[in-house]
Motif scaffolding. Structure first.
Motif, PDB file in Angstrom:
ATOM      1  N   PHE A   1       0.835  -1.208   0.000  1.00 58.36           N
ATOM      2  CA  PHE A   1       0.000   0.000   0.000  1.00 58.36           C
ATOM      3  C   PHE A   1       0.867   1.254   0.000  1.00 58.36           C
ATOM      4  O   PHE A   1       0.658   2.173  -0.796  1.00 58.36           O
ATOM      5  CB  PHE A   1      -0.920  -0.017   1.222  1.00 58.36           C
ATOM      6  N   ILE A   2       1.874   1.298   0.884  1.00 62.24           N
ATOM      7  CA  ILE A   2       2.737   2.490   0.980  1.00 62.24           C
ATOM      8  C   ILE A   2       3.553   2.680  -0.287  1.00 62.24           C
ATOM      9  O   ILE A   2       3.567   3.763  -0.886  1.00 62.24           O
ATOM     10  CB  ILE A   2       3.658   2.372   2.210  1.00 62.24           C
ATOM     11  N   VAL A   3       4.225   1.614  -0.730  1.00 62.16           N
ATOM     12  CA  VAL A   3       5.063   1.726  -1.927  1.00 62.16           C
ATOM     13  C   VAL A   3       4.202   1.917  -3.174  1.00 62.16           C
ATOM     14  O   VAL A   3       4.590   2.638  -4.104  1.00 62.16           O
ATOM     15  CB  VAL A   3       5.967   0.486  -2.068  1.00 62.16           C
ATOM     16  N   GLY A   4       3.026   1.290  -3.187  1.00 64.80           N
ATOM     17  CA  GLY A   4       2.122   1.448  -4.329  1.00 64.80           C
ATOM     18  C   GLY A   4       1.671   2.884  -4.512  1.00 64.80           C
ATOM     19  O   GLY A   4       1.531   3.357  -5.647  1.00 64.80           O
ATOM     20  N   LEU A   5       1.470   3.604  -3.414  1.00 64.49           N
ATOM     21  CA  LEU A   5       1.102   5.020  -3.518  1.00 64.49           C
ATOM     22  C   LEU A   5       2.245   5.841  -4.112  1.00 64.49           C
ATOM     23  O   LEU A   5       2.011   6.745  -4.925  1.00 64.49           O
ATOM     24  CB  LEU A   5       0.717   5.558  -2.138  1.00 64.49           C
ATOM     25  N   LEU A   6       3.476   5.527  -3.704  1.00 65.52           N
ATOM     26  CA  LEU A   6       4.630   6.219  -4.286  1.00 65.52           C
ATOM     27  C   LEU A   6       4.741   5.940  -5.781  1.00 65.52           C
ATOM     28  O   LEU A   6       4.978   6.848  -6.585  1.00 65.52           O
ATOM     29  CB  LEU A   6       5.919   5.781  -3.575  1.00 65.52           C
ATOM     30  N   TRP A   7       4.576   4.679  -6.152  1.00 63.16           N
ATOM     31  CA  TRP A   7       4.651   4.315  -7.564  1.00 63.16           C
ATOM     32  C   TRP A   7       3.535   4.981  -8.362  1.00 63.16           C
ATOM     33  O   TRP A   7       3.764   5.512  -9.455  1.00 63.16           O
ATOM     34  CB  TRP A   7       4.572   2.801  -7.713  1.00 63.16           C
ATOM     35  N   LEU A   8       2.327   4.982  -7.807  1.00 61.63           N
ATOM     36  CA  LEU A   8       1.186   5.578  -8.503  1.00 61.63           C
ATOM     37  C   LEU A   8       1.385   7.075  -8.711  1.00 61.63           C
ATOM     38  O   LEU A   8       1.088   7.609  -9.789  1.00 61.63           O
ATOM     39  CB  LEU A   8      -0.099   5.312  -7.712  1.00 61.63           C
ATOM     40  N   ALA A   9       1.915   7.754  -7.698  1.00 68.10           N
ATOM     41  CA  ALA A   9       2.144   9.198  -7.819  1.00 68.10           C
ATOM     42  C   ALA A   9       3.192   9.502  -8.886  1.00 68.10           C
ATOM     43  O   ALA A   9       3.003  10.400  -9.721  1.00 68.10           O
ATOM     44  CB  ALA A   9       2.571   9.769  -6.471  1.00 68.10           C
TER      45      ALA A   9
ATOM     46  N   PHE B   1       1.178  15.266  -1.108  1.00 68.92           N
ATOM     47  CA  PHE B   1       0.813  13.860  -0.956  1.00 68.92           C
ATOM     48  C   PHE B   1       2.043  12.964  -1.079  1.00 68.92           C
ATOM     49  O   PHE B   1       2.242  12.044  -0.279  1.00 68.92           O
ATOM     50  CB  PHE B   1      -0.232  13.492  -2.009  1.00 68.92           C
ATOM     51  N   PHE B   2       2.883  13.239  -2.079  1.00 67.05           N
ATOM     52  CA  PHE B   2       4.094  12.442  -2.291  1.00 67.05           C
ATOM     53  C   PHE B   2       5.035  12.558  -1.099  1.00 67.05           C
ATOM     54  O   PHE B   2       5.598  11.554  -0.642  1.00 67.05           O
ATOM     55  CB  PHE B   2       4.795  12.900  -3.566  1.00 67.05           C
ATOM     56  N   LEU B   3       5.217  13.769  -0.571  1.00 70.78           N
ATOM     57  CA  LEU B   3       6.118  13.966   0.564  1.00 70.78           C
ATOM     58  C   LEU B   3       5.592  13.270   1.821  1.00 70.78           C
ATOM     59  O   LEU B   3       6.369  12.711   2.600  1.00 70.78           O
ATOM     60  CB  LEU B   3       6.309  15.460   0.832  1.00 70.78           C
ATOM     61  N   VAL B   4       4.279  13.292   2.028  1.00 78.08           N
ATOM     62  CA  VAL B   4       3.693  12.624   3.195  1.00 78.08           C
ATOM     63  C   VAL B   4       3.906  11.117   3.116  1.00 78.08           C
ATOM     64  O   VAL B   4       4.314  10.473   4.096  1.00 78.08           O
ATOM     65  CB  VAL B   4       2.194  12.964   3.313  1.00 78.08           C
ATOM     66  N   VAL B   5       3.643  10.539   1.934  1.00 84.67           N
ATOM     67  CA  VAL B   5       3.826   9.088   1.771  1.00 84.67           C
ATOM     68  C   VAL B   5       5.301   8.716   1.890  1.00 84.67           C
ATOM     69  O   VAL B   5       5.653   7.707   2.512  1.00 84.67           O
ATOM     70  CB  VAL B   5       3.257   8.631   0.416  1.00 84.67           C
ATOM     71  N   ALA B   6       6.194   9.542   1.310  1.00 83.01           N
ATOM     72  CA  ALA B   6       7.627   9.265   1.401  1.00 83.01           C
ATOM     73  C   ALA B   6       8.108   9.340   2.853  1.00 83.01           C
ATOM     74  O   ALA B   6       8.922   8.516   3.293  1.00 83.01           O
ATOM     75  CB  ALA B   6       8.408  10.249   0.532  1.00 83.01           C
TER      76      ALA B   6
ATOM     77  N   TYR C   1       8.660   4.210   8.663  1.00 87.01           N
ATOM     78  CA  TYR C   1       8.368   2.786   8.775  1.00 87.01           C
ATOM     79  C   TYR C   1       9.636   1.959   8.583  1.00 87.01           C
ATOM     80  O   TYR C   1       9.889   0.993   9.327  1.00 87.01           O
ATOM     81  CB  TYR C   1       7.304   2.409   7.746  1.00 87.01           C
ATOM     82  N   LEU C   2      10.459   2.325   7.592  1.00 87.47           N
ATOM     83  CA  LEU C   2      11.700   1.594   7.348  1.00 87.47           C
ATOM     84  C   LEU C   2      12.658   1.734   8.528  1.00 87.47           C
ATOM     85  O   LEU C   2      13.288   0.742   8.950  1.00 87.47           O
ATOM     86  CB  LEU C   2      12.358   2.108   6.069  1.00 87.47           C
ATOM     87  N   LEU C   3      12.787   2.935   9.076  1.00 85.16           N
ATOM     88  CA  LEU C   3      13.654   3.131  10.241  1.00 85.16           C
ATOM     89  C   LEU C   3      13.166   2.316  11.434  1.00 85.16           C
ATOM     90  O   LEU C   3      13.970   1.741  12.183  1.00 85.16           O
ATOM     91  CB  LEU C   3      13.715   4.619  10.599  1.00 85.16           C
ATOM     92  N   PHE C   4      11.849   2.246  11.604  1.00 89.35           N
ATOM     93  CA  PHE C   4      11.279   1.438  12.694  1.00 89.35           C
ATOM     94  C   PHE C   4      11.649  -0.031  12.524  1.00 89.35           C
ATOM     95  O   PHE C   4      12.063  -0.699  13.490  1.00 89.35           O
ATOM     96  CB  PHE C   4       9.763   1.614  12.709  1.00 89.35           C
TER      97      PHE C   4
END
Length: 458
Positions: A284-292, A325-330, A336-339
């Motif tokens: 879901f997270i990466v898909g939003l980045l790809w879609l944008a 939107f892109f900056l929020v998802v990024a 999430y990755l750091l966590f």
């Protein structure tokens, strides 16, 4: 605990690890040095126009230099020069543009009767910023004539001294270098993919580690990232090969982002990884980045086909919303990755072999990210954070090193991971020997007896 196919990573000593990083840096440095010695990416041709009061409202008739398919794309930019240099000015200027294409023999000009009206921001601080007048993503003709007129320049409170128009195209020599290096990377990636698949052929796919499964996905995507269809852009006068290249690049980069999330989480989660709880949030997270990214790319390409003056950053009211939107998802992805990295390091730091997998991936990925950030900063400087960054990416290359550095970095990063994650030549024999209790106690060292289960069970 799930069984795992052995990795070459487990058999490397400290000296071998140092050698792996040294070879990585040598290969990357070699591509950079070749790029530095290579040609400039962008070729410019300046048409300088002197103004007086009687000419301000008349259109400028500009003829491009002779073009070929190796020029790939064409930009026309302009810079307004005021008679005063210490001027701070921001004003919207209405620009009228008409593009004419001339056939090869110059006998029958193709005329697009549509006139494009656009509003551009004239921003001056000591000197005025560059304005992109038109951009042609692919070239149908060997020459173009562009008529440009400005309607609001006569309303300026300052006297205009000159308007400098500049043609920008890809250097044909660089285009040939790009074709050859893409071909070399395609061949190397195909060979690495075949060798990696060959090394795992004797192991059941159920026994592959999560890194090995992901490498079997990333390597074919890297093949697409290098774009074996790239020469089509020089054979077919169409926007499709360029858009296909953008699609392949975004697909590979988002798959790489997904790989990091899945590995840092999956290395802690053993057994069955459920699609709903494990994969769905990451997709879901990466898909939003790809879609944008794909939406902006296709949006720009399709609109430029009908209107060469179109730029989504200044002509789309929703661009600011898309950027936020892109900056929020990024930001969400980074947090999430750091966590996941912190959780993995804290929970697995005392587990031999598993800890080794974690440390090597983190170290190599950190090196790649640092190099990428340095390249971006050297290439764009503070413009990385400006609004015009996205729209003007492809016009800011200075030399071949900036192109080869990115392609070389990602290719050699994947080649290194494929090497350390592939089983060694004697991996199958060693794994069968360890599975036989009659030989395991005789042939294993004390460390293997204590930690050997981690090789096939972590």
């Amino acid at each position: 605990m799930e069984p795992l196919a052995p990795m070459r990573l487990y058999t490397l000593s400290k000296r071998h690890f140092v050698l792996v990083f040294v070879v990585f840096f040598i290969c990357f440095g070699l591509t950079v040095f070749i790029g530095i010695a290579g040609p400039n990416v962008i070729e410019t041709s300046v048409a300088r126009t002197d103004l007086n009061n009687s000419l301000k409202l008349k259109p400028f008739n500009l003829s491009s230099p002779p073009l070929s398919t190796y020029n790939q794309q064409l930009w026309l930019t302009c810079v307004v020069e005021l008679d005063q240099h210490d001027v701070s000015l921001k004003k919207n200027v209405t620009m009228t543009v008409k593009v004419l294409g001339v056939v090869k023999d110059g006998s029958t000009p193709y005329v697009n009767n549509q006139v494009h009206n656009r509003t551009r921001l004239l921003s001056c601080a000591q000197k005025c910023s560059e304005i992109i007048v038109a951009h042609l993503g692919y070239l149908n003709y060997t020459q173009y004539n562009i008529f440009v007129s400005f309607e609001d320049l006569n309303k300026l409170t300052y006297t205009i001294q000159n308007i400098t128009f500049t043609w920008k195209t890809y250097n044909p020599t660089f285009s040939q270098v790009e074709i050859w290096f893409r071909f070399v990377f395609v061949v190397l990636t195909f060979m690495v993919t075949c060798l990696f698949a060959h090394s795992l052929r004797k192991f059941s796919m159920r026994d592959w580690g999560i890194e090995q499964k992901w490498m079997s996905i990333l390597l074919p995507l890297l093949l697409l990232y290098n774009d074996p269809f790239f020469p089509l852009s020089f054979l077919v006068n169409s926007w499709f090969p360029g858009m296909l290249d953008d699609l392949f690049q975004s697909l590979f980069l988002c798959a790489l982002l997904l790989f990091w999330l899945c590995v840092y989480h999956g290395i802690r989660v053993q057994g069955e990884r459920k699609c709903l709880t494990f994969y769905l949030p990451k997709f879901f997270i990466v898909g939003l980045l790809w879609l944008a990214s794909v939406t902006l790319g296709i949006w720009q390409t399709v609109n430029e086909v009908h209107d060469p003056t179109y730029q989504y950053r200044v002509d789309t009211g929703n661009f600011q919303g898309m950027k936020i939107f892109f900056l929020v998802v990024a930001t969400t992805y980074i947090l999430y990755l750091l966590f996941l990295i912190v959780r993995a390091c804290s929970e697995l730091r005392n587990m031999p072999y598993v800890d080794l997998r974690l440390k090597f991936l983190t170290a190599l990925t950190f090196v790649v990210l640092v190099i990428s950030i340095v390249i971006l900063y050297l290439r764009f400087g503070a413009q990385v954070l400006q609004d015009n960054f996205v729209a003007e990416l492809s016009t800011h290359y200075q030399n071949s090193a900036e192109f080869l550095s990115f392609y070389g970095l990602l290719n050699f990063y994947l080649y290194t991971l494929a090497f350390v994650y592939s089983p060694s030549k004697n991996a199958l024999y060693e794994s069968q020997l360890k599975d036989n209790p009659a030989f395991s106690m005789l042939n294993d060292s004390d460390d293997d007896v204590i930690y050997g289960c981690c090789i096939i069970s972590d």
